[in-house]
Scaffold this motif. Sequence first.
Motif, PDB file in Angstrom:
ATOM      1  N   ALA A   1       0.861  -1.194   0.000  1.00 48.61           N
ATOM      2  CA  ALA A   1       0.000   0.000   0.000  1.00 48.61           C
ATOM      3  C   ALA A   1       0.895   1.242   0.000  1.00 48.61           C
ATOM      4  O   ALA A   1       1.417   1.657   1.035  1.00 48.61           O
TER       5      ALA A   1
ATOM      6  N   LYS B   1       0.514   4.368  -0.157  1.00 50.54           N
ATOM      7  CA  LYS B   1       0.211   5.602   0.569  1.00 50.54           C
ATOM      8  C   LYS B   1       0.969   5.740   1.890  1.00 50.54           C
ATOM      9  O   LYS B   1       1.158   6.846   2.384  1.00 50.54           O
TER      10      LYS B   1
ATOM     11  N   ASP C   1      -0.222  -1.231  -4.388  1.00 47.78           N
ATOM     12  CA  ASP C   1      -1.589  -0.724  -4.338  1.00 47.78           C
ATOM     13  C   ASP C   1      -1.510   0.798  -4.345  1.00 47.78           C
ATOM     14  O   ASP C   1      -0.917   1.381  -3.440  1.00 47.78           O
TER      15      ASP C   1
ATOM     16  N   THR D   1      -6.907   1.632  -5.684  1.00 55.31           N
ATOM     17  CA  THR D   1      -7.979   1.688  -4.684  1.00 55.31           C
ATOM     18  C   THR D   1      -8.234   3.140  -4.298  1.00 55.31           C
ATOM     19  O   THR D   1      -7.527   4.038  -4.757  1.00 55.31           O
TER      20      THR D   1
ATOM     21  N   ARG E   1     -15.143  -3.898  -4.251  1.00 55.10           N
ATOM     22  CA  ARG E   1     -14.861  -3.681  -2.828  1.00 55.10           C
ATOM     23  C   ARG E   1     -16.165  -3.634  -2.052  1.00 55.10           C
ATOM     24  O   ARG E   1     -17.075  -2.861  -2.376  1.00 55.10           O
TER      25      ARG E   1
ATOM     26  N   HIS F   1     -11.162  -3.717   2.791  1.00 56.82           N
ATOM     27  CA  HIS F   1     -10.052  -3.229   3.618  1.00 56.82           C
ATOM     28  C   HIS F   1     -10.672  -2.620   4.859  1.00 56.82           C
ATOM     29  O   HIS F   1     -11.503  -1.725   4.771  1.00 56.82           O
TER      30      HIS F   1
ATOM     31  N   GLY G   1      -5.292  -4.274   3.848  1.00 59.09           N
ATOM     32  CA  GLY G   1      -4.122  -4.198   4.736  1.00 59.09           C
ATOM     33  C   GLY G   1      -4.551  -4.235   6.185  1.00 59.09           C
ATOM     34  O   GLY G   1      -5.562  -4.847   6.532  1.00 59.09           O
ATOM     35  N   GLY G   2      -3.757  -3.576   7.029  1.00 63.40           N
ATOM     36  CA  GLY G   2      -4.095  -3.511   8.443  1.00 63.40           C
ATOM     37  C   GLY G   2      -3.532  -4.678   9.243  1.00 63.40           C
ATOM     38  O   GLY G   2      -4.160  -5.126  10.201  1.00 63.40           O
ATOM     39  N   PHE G   3      -2.357  -5.197   8.874  1.00 62.32           N
ATOM     40  CA  PHE G   3      -1.757  -6.312   9.614  1.00 62.32           C
ATOM     41  C   PHE G   3      -0.930  -5.817  10.800  1.00 62.32           C
ATOM     42  O   PHE G   3      -0.636  -6.568  11.712  1.00 62.32           O
TER      43      PHE G   3
ATOM     44  N   GLU H   1      -2.838  -6.282   0.957  1.00 62.90           N
ATOM     45  CA  GLU H   1      -2.335  -4.928   0.686  1.00 62.90           C
ATOM     46  C   GLU H   1      -1.708  -4.319   1.941  1.00 62.90           C
ATOM     47  O   GLU H   1      -2.163  -3.302   2.449  1.00 62.90           O
ATOM     48  N   PRO H   2      -0.647  -4.931   2.460  1.00 61.51           N
ATOM     49  CA  PRO H   2      -0.045  -4.375   3.677  1.00 61.51           C
ATOM     50  C   PRO H   2       0.691  -3.066   3.384  1.00 61.51           C
ATOM     51  O   PRO H   2       1.425  -2.980   2.408  1.00 61.51           O
ATOM     52  N   GLY H   3       0.466  -2.074   4.207  1.00 64.51           N
ATOM     53  CA  GLY H   3       1.211  -0.831   4.112  1.00 64.51           C
ATOM     54  C   GLY H   3       2.194  -0.773   5.271  1.00 64.51           C
ATOM     55  O   GLY H   3       3.386  -1.076   5.150  1.00 64.51           O
ATOM     56  N   ARG H   4       1.657  -0.432   6.434  1.00 67.34           N
ATOM     57  CA  ARG H   4       2.475  -0.329   7.644  1.00 67.34           C
ATOM     58  C   ARG H   4       3.321  -1.577   7.889  1.00 67.34           C
ATOM     59  O   ARG H   4       4.513  -1.473   8.204  1.00 67.34           O
TER      60      ARG H   4
ATOM     61  N   TYR I   1       3.742   5.658   7.553  1.00 67.24           N
ATOM     62  CA  TYR I   1       2.872   6.821   7.792  1.00 67.24           C
ATOM     63  C   TYR I   1       3.510   7.973   8.564  1.00 67.24           C
ATOM     64  O   TYR I   1       3.031   9.099   8.496  1.00 67.24           O
TER      65      TYR I   1
HETATM   66  C1  LIG Z   1      -4.456   2.274   3.724  1.00 68.97           C
HETATM   67  C2  LIG Z   1      -4.862   1.069   2.960  1.00 68.97           C
HETATM   68  C3  LIG Z   1      -4.114  -0.115   3.046  1.00 68.97           C
HETATM   69  C4  LIG Z   1      -2.921  -0.262   3.972  1.00 68.97           C
HETATM   70  O1  LIG Z   1      -3.292  -0.293   5.314  1.00 68.97           O
HETATM   71  P1  LIG Z   1      -2.158  -0.613   6.440  1.00 68.97           P
HETATM   72  O2  LIG Z   1      -2.877  -0.456   7.704  1.00 68.97           O
HETATM   73  O3  LIG Z   1      -1.083   0.376   6.250  1.00 68.97           O
HETATM   74  O4  LIG Z   1      -1.693  -2.002   6.187  1.00 68.97           O
HETATM   75  C5  LIG Z   1      -4.476  -1.177   2.243  1.00 68.97           C
HETATM   76  N1  LIG Z   1      -5.546  -1.110   1.406  1.00 68.97           N
HETATM   77  C6  LIG Z   1      -6.308   0.002   1.316  1.00 68.97           C
HETATM   78  C7  LIG Z   1      -7.463   0.002   0.399  1.00 68.97           C
HETATM   79  C8  LIG Z   1      -5.991   1.112   2.080  1.00 68.97           C
HETATM   80  O5  LIG Z   1      -6.749   2.214   1.997  1.00 68.97           O
END
Ligand SMILES: *Cc1c(COP(=O)(O)O)cnc(C)c1O
Length: 490
Positions: free
Chosen positions: A68, A70, A89, A112, A158, A205, A242-244, A338-341, A445
């Motif tokens: 992710a 962002k 992503d 997304t 979604r 997500h 995401g959100g792992f 879609e892991p970001g953090r 972030y």
């Molecule tokens: C922000 C976001 C993520 C990433 O979330 P994390 O908590 O950073 O893993 C993944 N997918 C979508 C659609 C998002 O908006």
Amino acid sequence: MDGRPLYLEPRLAPRLGSLLAATGTLHTLSDALGSPLHVVVPDQIAENLDGFRSVYRTHHLSGQVFFAHKANRSSALLRRLATTDAGVDVASLGELQHALGAGFTGDRITATGPKNPEFLWLAARTGVTVSVDTTAELDQLAALVRAHALAPVRVLLRLSGFETPGVRVLSRRSRFGTPVRELDALLEAVERHGDAVDPVGVAYHLDTTSVAEKATALEGCLAALEACRSRGLRPRAVDIGGGFGVSYLAEREQWEAYTTALTSAVLGRRPPLTWGGHGYGLREESGTLRGALGLYPAHRPLAGAAYLDELLSRPAASLGGRPLAALLLEHLYDLHTEPGRALLDQCGLTLARVLEVRAQETGGELLVRLAAKADDIALEDHGVLMDPVVVPRSPTGSLSGSGPVAVHLLGSLCLETDLITRRTVFLPRRPEPGDLLAFANTAGYVMDFHATRAQHQPAARKVAAWQEGDLWRWCLDELFWPTTPSGGSQ
Ligand SMILES: *Cc1c(COP(=O)(O)O)cnc(C)c1O
């Protein structure tokens, strides 16, 4: 100082720990490029990807890990990732252009978030998979494909608003996605646009730490895929977003001791632990505690790839109690994440120079002013409480810094609210002007999501660093390419 110091020491994996120990390099970097300064470590993101991949292997699942974007604007991290098999992503036109420019082809990208027509066009034009939020967005995308005679676009639908019958686990409200109870109308639109879109699957997500909520959503997605198939569609993937999460702190005990002490302070049973008695969501009303702690759980027993493993091992209550992974495998569905953090865990740090250390007339905490704005080190914006590490200017450390001190970390803006941390921070020794404070694990972030140029103060520069034997080498973030001499990829 009242009582014992309440430390919240950062968890440091070997690579970031080694960078923090290279104090000479850190001072040279900040002397040359200014304070604040972000340092990213591209090799770590590849290692974190391997962690996710090994969970896929354990469960015999195929599918893609999409970073992710962002969560960090870095070019170095993205280009390093382009050398792996990961996807990305993107959530804006700029991020899509950046990913294409870093070497990702459209088949490795999903789009997304809120989309404008330019973003949709470039995504459709380059063969990106579009995660569609609403029927209206699907209509818009189909119209664009027809108007510009583009090839059919792969879409993920979604969804949001999942519920498990019988079990009262409701997923939280989201402004994104189509509520599952409106799935039929969405699928009718998919059928109407059969010439312009290829429905490859469904997605969600959820911005939550709760495994139960995510398991409910994944079950809901499996049911939605059945609904697709019963209409003769051939979906083949679930994207679980995401959100792992990340565990930021080294010690669970420190986290527990801190939150307990914060509660006591809010109740007035010990001196305040924050600037102006801020309660991080907690407050006292006639002797009782009210509100909810609005903090990121900085010590997490389960985060990152281990969290994904736990989710996939959960039994699907409404589908015979079999593990979610087994159900995905049985239908040969691809699992997209879609892991970001979590992919950015241990991927960087932020340096800030100490400008001034001042005692208050009334005694108490020292005021430590840094050459950085709060938006350059946005730990507070994300509710992450974690101590910086003092990197002394002189190799021997200073003589005055013999014992622990309690400090407030102030930013460089002419604004009362420019506090790097609203809490009192305990440091093992008194910092001196010229020392650096290193904030570990800021890549997710914290580095650039909130950065401004307020008061004509520069946003922090960013460098990429990598190890060559015992040496740390570096270059400006935007100059890092996989061909940079030993620039990570080997
Ligand atoms: C922000 C976001 C993520 C990433 O979330 P994390 O908590 O950073 O893993 C993944 N997918 C979508 C659609 C998002 O908006």
